[in-house]
Scaffold this active site. Structure first.
Site, PDB file in Angstrom:
ATOM      1  N   TYR A 114      -1.194  -3.673  -6.952  1.00 51.14           N
ATOM      2  CA  TYR A 114      -0.978  -4.371  -5.676  1.00 51.14           C
ATOM      3  C   TYR A 114      -2.266  -4.420  -4.841  1.00 51.14           C
ATOM      4  CZ  TYR A 114      -0.113  -5.332  -0.893  1.00 51.14           C
ATOM      5  OH  TYR A 114      -0.240  -5.877   0.363  1.00 51.14           O
ATOM      6  N   GLY A 115      -2.525  -5.564  -4.251  1.00 50.32           N
ATOM      7  CA  GLY A 115      -3.722  -5.878  -3.459  1.00 50.32           C
ATOM      8  C   GLY A 115      -4.393  -4.727  -2.730  1.00 50.32           C
ATOM      9  N   ASN A 132      -2.444 -14.378  12.201  1.00 53.41           N
ATOM     10  CA  ASN A 132      -1.905 -15.415  13.082  1.00 53.41           C
ATOM     11  C   ASN A 132      -2.759 -15.607  14.326  1.00 53.41           C
ATOM     12  OD1 ASN A 132       0.992 -16.626  12.403  1.00 53.41           O
ATOM     13  ND2 ASN A 132       0.771 -14.621  11.444  1.00 53.41           N
ATOM     14  N   ASP A 154      -9.064  -9.710   9.308  1.00 53.37           N
ATOM     15  CA  ASP A 154      -8.569  -8.365   8.987  1.00 53.37           C
ATOM     16  C   ASP A 154      -9.580  -7.251   9.265  1.00 53.37           C
ATOM     17  OD1 ASP A 154      -6.272  -6.897   7.900  1.00 53.37           O
ATOM     18  OD2 ASP A 154      -7.561  -6.408   6.206  1.00 53.37           O
ATOM     19  N   ARG A 210       0.843  -1.195   0.000  1.00 52.15           N
ATOM     20  CA  ARG A 210       0.000   0.000   0.000  1.00 52.15           C
ATOM     21  C   ARG A 210       0.881   1.249   0.000  1.00 52.15           C
ATOM     22  NH1 ARG A 210      -1.896   0.980   4.332  1.00 52.15           N
ATOM     23  NH2 ARG A 210      -1.119  -0.764   5.555  1.00 52.15           N
ATOM     24  N   LYS A 225      -9.541  -2.469   1.852  1.00 54.24           N
ATOM     25  CA  LYS A 225      -9.227  -1.286   2.642  1.00 54.24           C
ATOM     26  C   LYS A 225     -10.068  -0.094   2.181  1.00 54.24           C
ATOM     27  CE  LYS A 225      -6.756  -3.831   4.838  1.00 54.24           C
ATOM     28  NZ  LYS A 225      -5.954  -3.942   6.039  1.00 54.24           N
ATOM     29  N   ARG A 268       2.154 -12.002  -0.437  1.00 51.23           N
ATOM     30  CA  ARG A 268       0.826 -12.295   0.128  1.00 51.23           C
ATOM     31  C   ARG A 268       0.219 -13.546  -0.477  1.00 51.23           C
ATOM     32  NH1 ARG A 268      -1.500  -8.711   4.225  1.00 51.23           N
ATOM     33  NH2 ARG A 268       0.181  -7.206   4.462  1.00 51.23           N
ATOM     34  N   HIS A 295     -10.444  -2.239  11.684  1.00 51.64           N
ATOM     35  CA  HIS A 295      -9.335  -3.074  11.183  1.00 51.64           C
ATOM     36  C   HIS A 295      -9.050  -4.151  12.233  1.00 51.64           C
ATOM     37  CE1 HIS A 295      -4.900  -3.100   9.538  1.00 51.64           C
ATOM     38  NE2 HIS A 295      -5.628  -4.053   9.004  1.00 51.64           N
ATOM     39  N   SER A 343      -1.117  -3.233  10.336  1.00 50.95           N
ATOM     40  CA  SER A 343      -0.752  -4.134   9.243  1.00 50.95           C
ATOM     41  C   SER A 343       0.521  -4.914   9.581  1.00 50.95           C
ATOM     42  CB  SER A 343      -0.520  -3.326   7.973  1.00 50.95           C
ATOM     43  OG  SER A 343      -1.695  -2.616   7.656  1.00 50.95           O
ATOM     44  N   ALA A 344       0.469  -6.206   9.266  1.00 54.55           N
ATOM     45  CA  ALA A 344       1.598  -7.115   9.506  1.00 54.55           C
ATOM     46  C   ALA A 344       2.029  -7.151  10.970  1.00 54.55           C
ATOM     47  CB  ALA A 344       2.778  -6.783   8.581  1.00 54.55           C
ATOM     48  N   CYS A 345       1.054  -7.070  11.873  1.00 54.83           N
ATOM     49  CA  CYS A 345       1.355  -7.148  13.304  1.00 54.83           C
ATOM     50  C   CYS A 345       0.642  -8.314  13.982  1.00 54.83           C
ATOM     51  CB  CYS A 345       1.027  -5.831  13.998  1.00 54.83           C
ATOM     52  SG  CYS A 345       2.159  -4.522  13.524  1.00 54.83           S
ATOM     53  N   GLY A 346       0.141  -9.269  13.199  1.00 60.17           N
ATOM     54  CA  GLY A 346      -0.286 -10.520  13.822  1.00 60.17           C
ATOM     55  C   GLY A 346      -1.773 -10.839  13.840  1.00 60.17           C
TER      56      GLY A 346
HETATM   57  P1  GTP Z   1      -2.117  -7.512   7.584  1.00 55.75           P
HETATM   58  O1  GTP Z   1      -2.621  -8.584   6.679  1.00 55.75           O
HETATM   59  O2  GTP Z   1      -1.077  -6.660   6.947  1.00 55.75           O
HETATM   60  O3  GTP Z   1      -3.207  -6.689   8.159  1.00 55.75           O
HETATM   61  O4  GTP Z   1      -1.263  -8.258   8.749  1.00 55.75           O
HETATM   62  P2  GTP Z   1      -1.693  -9.095  10.052  1.00 55.75           P
HETATM   63  O5  GTP Z   1      -1.974  -8.154  11.167  1.00 55.75           O
HETATM   64  O6  GTP Z   1      -2.725 -10.094   9.714  1.00 55.75           O
HETATM   65  O7  GTP Z   1      -0.320  -9.844  10.439  1.00 55.75           O
HETATM   66  P3  GTP Z   1       0.093 -11.380  10.319  1.00 55.75           P
HETATM   67  O8  GTP Z   1      -0.680 -12.275  11.235  1.00 55.75           O
HETATM   68  O9  GTP Z   1       0.122 -11.756   8.896  1.00 55.75           O
HETATM   69  O10 GTP Z   1       1.586 -11.329  10.886  1.00 55.75           O
HETATM   70  C1  GTP Z   1       2.556 -10.495  10.325  1.00 55.75           C
HETATM   71  C2  GTP Z   1       3.931 -10.883  10.763  1.00 55.75           C
HETATM   72  O11 GTP Z   1       4.028 -10.904  12.181  1.00 55.75           O
HETATM   73  C3  GTP Z   1       4.343 -12.276  10.286  1.00 55.75           C
HETATM   74  O12 GTP Z   1       5.667 -12.236   9.852  1.00 55.75           O
HETATM   75  C4  GTP Z   1       4.221 -13.131  11.513  1.00 55.75           C
HETATM   76  O13 GTP Z   1       5.090 -14.209  11.490  1.00 55.75           O
HETATM   77  C5  GTP Z   1       4.520 -12.155  12.644  1.00 55.75           C
HETATM   78  N1  GTP Z   1       3.778 -12.522  13.876  1.00 55.75           N
HETATM   79  C6  GTP Z   1       2.465 -12.778  13.989  1.00 55.75           C
HETATM   80  N2  GTP Z   1       2.133 -13.130  15.254  1.00 55.75           N
HETATM   81  C7  GTP Z   1       3.280 -13.084  15.964  1.00 55.75           C
HETATM   82  C8  GTP Z   1       3.602 -13.330  17.346  1.00 55.75           C
HETATM   83  O14 GTP Z   1       2.756 -13.691  18.179  1.00 55.75           O
HETATM   84  N3  GTP Z   1       4.896 -13.165  17.714  1.00 55.75           N
HETATM   85  C9  GTP Z   1       5.858 -12.786  16.809  1.00 55.75           C
HETATM   86  N4  GTP Z   1       7.097 -12.632  17.252  1.00 55.75           N
HETATM   87  N5  GTP Z   1       5.598 -12.543  15.506  1.00 55.75           N
HETATM   88  C10 GTP Z   1       4.332 -12.697  15.093  1.00 55.75           C
HETATM   89  C1  SPV Z   2      -2.871  -4.354   5.471  1.00 57.36           C
HETATM   90  O1  SPV Z   2      -1.904  -3.737   4.990  1.00 57.36           O
HETATM   91  O2  SPV Z   2      -3.381  -4.043   6.562  1.00 57.36           O
HETATM   92  C2  SPV Z   2      -3.417  -5.527   4.762  1.00 57.36           C
HETATM   93  C3  SPV Z   2      -2.896  -5.837   3.442  1.00 57.36           C
HETATM   94  O3  SPV Z   2      -4.319  -6.184   5.263  1.00 57.36           O
HETATM   95  S1  SPV Z   2      -3.555  -4.820   2.204  1.00 57.36           S
HETATM   96  O4  SPV Z   2      -4.775  -5.445   1.700  1.00 57.36           O
HETATM   97  O5  SPV Z   2      -2.554  -4.746   1.165  1.00 57.36           O
HETATM   98  O6  SPV Z   2      -3.858  -3.529   2.730  1.00 57.36           O
HETATM   99 MN    MN Z   3      -4.777  -5.466   7.346  1.00 56.34          MN
END
Ligand code: GTP
Ligand code: SPV
Ligand code: MN
Length: 601
Positions: free
Chosen positions: A216-217, A273, A294, A86, A225, A385, A245, A267-270
């Site tokens: 890009y997505g 997972n 999400d 993004r 989003k 992704r 979110h 974003s990308a904070c877990g």
């Molecule tokens: P978006 O799709 O961007 O919104 O991301 P998201 O919030 O769904 O994050 P996602 O679960 O994909 O995790 C992003 C990154 O954080 C990955 O590299 C994971 O491996 C890492 N991660 C997720 N959960 C944990 C955790 O509990 N501990 C640690 N150390 N890393 C984590």
């Molecule tokens: C984010 O960035 O929070 C995502 C991926 O979930 S994207 O759809 O590219 O925004």
């Molecule tokens: Mn997201």
């Protein structure tokens, strides 16, 4: 302009499902006149259509077919290397006034912006096929569900929308023939994927999105989003609901008591997972299920918040995903998955940093270049992704399609903080919880272009996604609180605190169940906690840490409040509120003063 998306010519019976709603037809006609495509393809979401589009995408090298034995029915797409995340600096909220967009958004004047975008779109689809993608966001029988149409010249977008949304005839039926019905207009063109001609613009008043110059997505799947969060949050405020979110998960005890929890992490904070968590062996009999990974749309019913996941699939971060960290995600992406920007092995399998097993001796990296384990470059882009349908998830919650949504017992905020912020704590009440959300911060990630690892304030993980003035957004949270007789408890978590050695103190992933268990205990009014200046903190024995390999010092460090660090943190809260130029509600200013006072007690 180079034609990077040549037209395709479907046989009879494919691409001809025209809507009957005159407002839609008029709009498509108008965009067609402007962009001048070779032909128009009306999507219906059918299997036959999917097969045809996939075959054409393979011919045009938009997709690479993966090994049918290793990852059946799955494909790899490579986006332009200049276009992998993004782009927040070219994302605009085009409300009539700058004040409505507020201090945290880029604003541009609607009429000027339409003119600029229409100039860029003029003739942009010459020699291309213009796809019309009807979709709904939300379960088919939910009152919150919204209809959208996305016009695009990208086959990748169409194929992704089919995974990420409920796409096709279902939307035409839902919309019906009323020319005044509410629906979202989305226009997307790749143009020539030039970063200088890349704009993602939202016109909340017109329920319209125009995105150009990216493939890009997050920039181009306009359902996600753009509609579900930016336009969604604007509509939610007007209509009295919430667009957040947040992931949504279900957690069931061995006795069969079930709670639902929503959690906002940047974003990308877990989120993905956490939403797919598998409890460790010690929690035998506990079960976690995924409603969404999400986005949460929530409304009030019987004084409680009920949430639906508006999406139909997951657009998840690939690197770091493994059978060790997230087995449910791995099972979800074993088949019927569209990968973007991962590495391709010699036997047409996919690979990424953090996948189980040894790296391949040779692969083609996300840019299409040769790669070996000795290469300096990453094989998969850090923001590579997967798009996979949610039905692939072995832990999918049985109530994911339930129109009225699931009742939320707890809301969790969380960010990526190497220091300062404890593993978990609980807000004293709803408004204090809003303060936790409003002041949360996180280290930036590869999900958006720009520096990675820089701490920035990201209120409710909505900084890039709130489609109106952030002060009004805080106020909206307060108004919702007033209408709740049984509000969710609010928590803050931090899986990412580091020790002196620079390593994460907390094992994370499945072990986050231990924190979730405390959250549930608190919801059931039985978990212990100590009062601290920041909120209710568990003491080490309030958390179930049995059978976990962690030393006392790490636990103490994870749960500790370092007064020096917090003095800095408090100053940053003030700096942040000051930077918002007077829009922060009085109540939150008061919360801040009370927090300062508690530290001075
Ligand atoms: P978006 O799709 O961007 O919104 O991301 P998201 O919030 O769904 O994050 P996602 O679960 O994909 O995790 C992003 C990154 O954080 C990955 O590299 C994971 O491996 C890492 N991660 C997720 N959960 C944990 C955790 O509990 N501990 C640690 N150390 N890393 C984590
Ligand atoms: C984010 O960035 O929070 C995502 C991926 O979930 S994207 O759809 O590219 O925004
Ligand atoms: Mn997201």
């Amino acid at each position: 302009m180079e034609n990077i998306a040549p037209a395709i010519f479907p046989p009879n019976g494919i691409g001809d499902t025209k809507p009957t709603n005159q407002a839609v037809l008029d709009w498509v006609h108008e965009i067609g006149k402007l962009t001048k495509p070779e032909n128009i393809f009306w999507c219906d979401g059918s299997e036959r259509e999917n097969e045809f589009l996939t075959a054409e995408s393979l011919k045009q090298n938009v997709l690479i077919k993966l090994n049918e034995k290793k990852v059946p029915c799955s494909y790899l797409h490579r986006s332009n290397p200049n276009d992998v995340a993004r782009v927040e600096k070219v994302t605009f909220i085009c409300t009539p006034t700058k004040e409505e967009a507020g201090p945290t958004n880029n604003w541009s004047e609607p009429a000027d912006t339409y003119s600029k975008l229409y100039r860029l779109l003029n003739g942009a689809m010459r020699g291309r096929t213009m796809f019309v993608v009807p979709y709904i966001m939300g379960p088919p029988d939910s009152p919150l569900t919204k209809v959208g149409f996305e016009i695009t010249d990208s086959k990748y977008v169409v194929l992704s929308m089919r995974i990420m949304t409920r796409m096709g005839k279902i939307a035409l039926n839902r919309l019906g023939n009323d020319p005044k019905a509410e629906w979202n207009r989305g226009v997307h063109s790749l143009l020539d994927v030039d970063p200088d001609r890349r704009f993602i613009c939202h016109f909340p008043k017109d329920n319209t999105i125009i995105s150009v110059g990216s493939g890009y997505g997050g920039n181009v799947l306009l359902s996600k989003k753009c509609l579900a969060l930016r336009i969604g949050s604007y509509l939610a405020r007007k209509q009295g609901w919430m667009a957040e979110h947040m992931l949504i998960l279900g957690v069931e005890s061995p006795e069969g008591r079930k709670h639902y929890v929503a959690a906002a992490f940047p974003s990308a904070c877990g989120k993905t997972n956490f939403a797919m968590l598998i409890p460790p062996a010690h929690f035998n009999g506990w079960k976690v299920t995924t409603v969404g990974d999400d986005i949460a749309w929530m409304e009030i019913r019987d004084g409680r918040l009920f949430a639906v996941n508006p999406e139909n699939g997951y657009f998840g971060v690939v690197p770091g995903t493994s059978y060790k960290s997230n087995p449910n995600a791995m099972k979800s992406i074993e088949h019927d998955t569209l990968y973007t920007n991962v590495a391709l092995t010699n036997d047409a399998d996919v690979w990424w940093e953090g996948k189980d097993g040894a790296p391949p001796k040779h692969a083609i990296d996300w840019r299409g270049n040769d790669w070996t384990p000795e290469s300096k470059e990453k094989a998969a882009h850090p923001n590579s992704r997967f798009a996979t349908p949610m039905r692939n998830n072995p832990a999918l919650d049985p109530d994911v399609e339930r129109g009225e949504g699931v009742p939320i017992s707890a809301i969790i905020f969380g960010g990526r903080r190497s220091d300062t912020v404890p593993l978990v704590y609980e807000a004293f009440d709803w408004n204090h919880g809003i303060y936790l959300g409003a002041t949360m911060a996180s280290e930036t990630t590869a999900a958006a272009t720009g520096a990675v690892g820089r701490v920035r304030r990201d209120p409710m993980a909505m900084l890039p996604f709130c489609g109106y003035n952030i002060g009004d957004y805080f106020r909206h949270w307060m108004d919702i609180g007033k209408r709740l007789t049984n509000p969710p408890l609010i928590f803050n978590v931090n899986w990412f605190r580091k020790g002196e050695n620079g390593k994460f103190l907390w094992p994370g992933f499945g072990e986050n169940m231990r924190v979730l268990k405390w959250v549930i205990d608190r919801c059931e009014r039985r978990g212990g906690a100590l009062k601290s200046p920041v909120g209710w903190l568990p003491s080490p024995h309030d958390l179930d840490l049995e059978e976990l390999d962690i030393d006392h010092k790490s636990v103490a460090d994870l749960l500790g409040i370092d007064h020096e660090e917090w003095q800095k943190e408090l100053a940053e809260h003030k700096t942040f509120f000051d930077s918002l130029g007077g829009v922060v509600p009085e109540e939150l200013q008061k919360q801040r003063e009370q927090l300062v006072a508690r530290f001075n007690e």
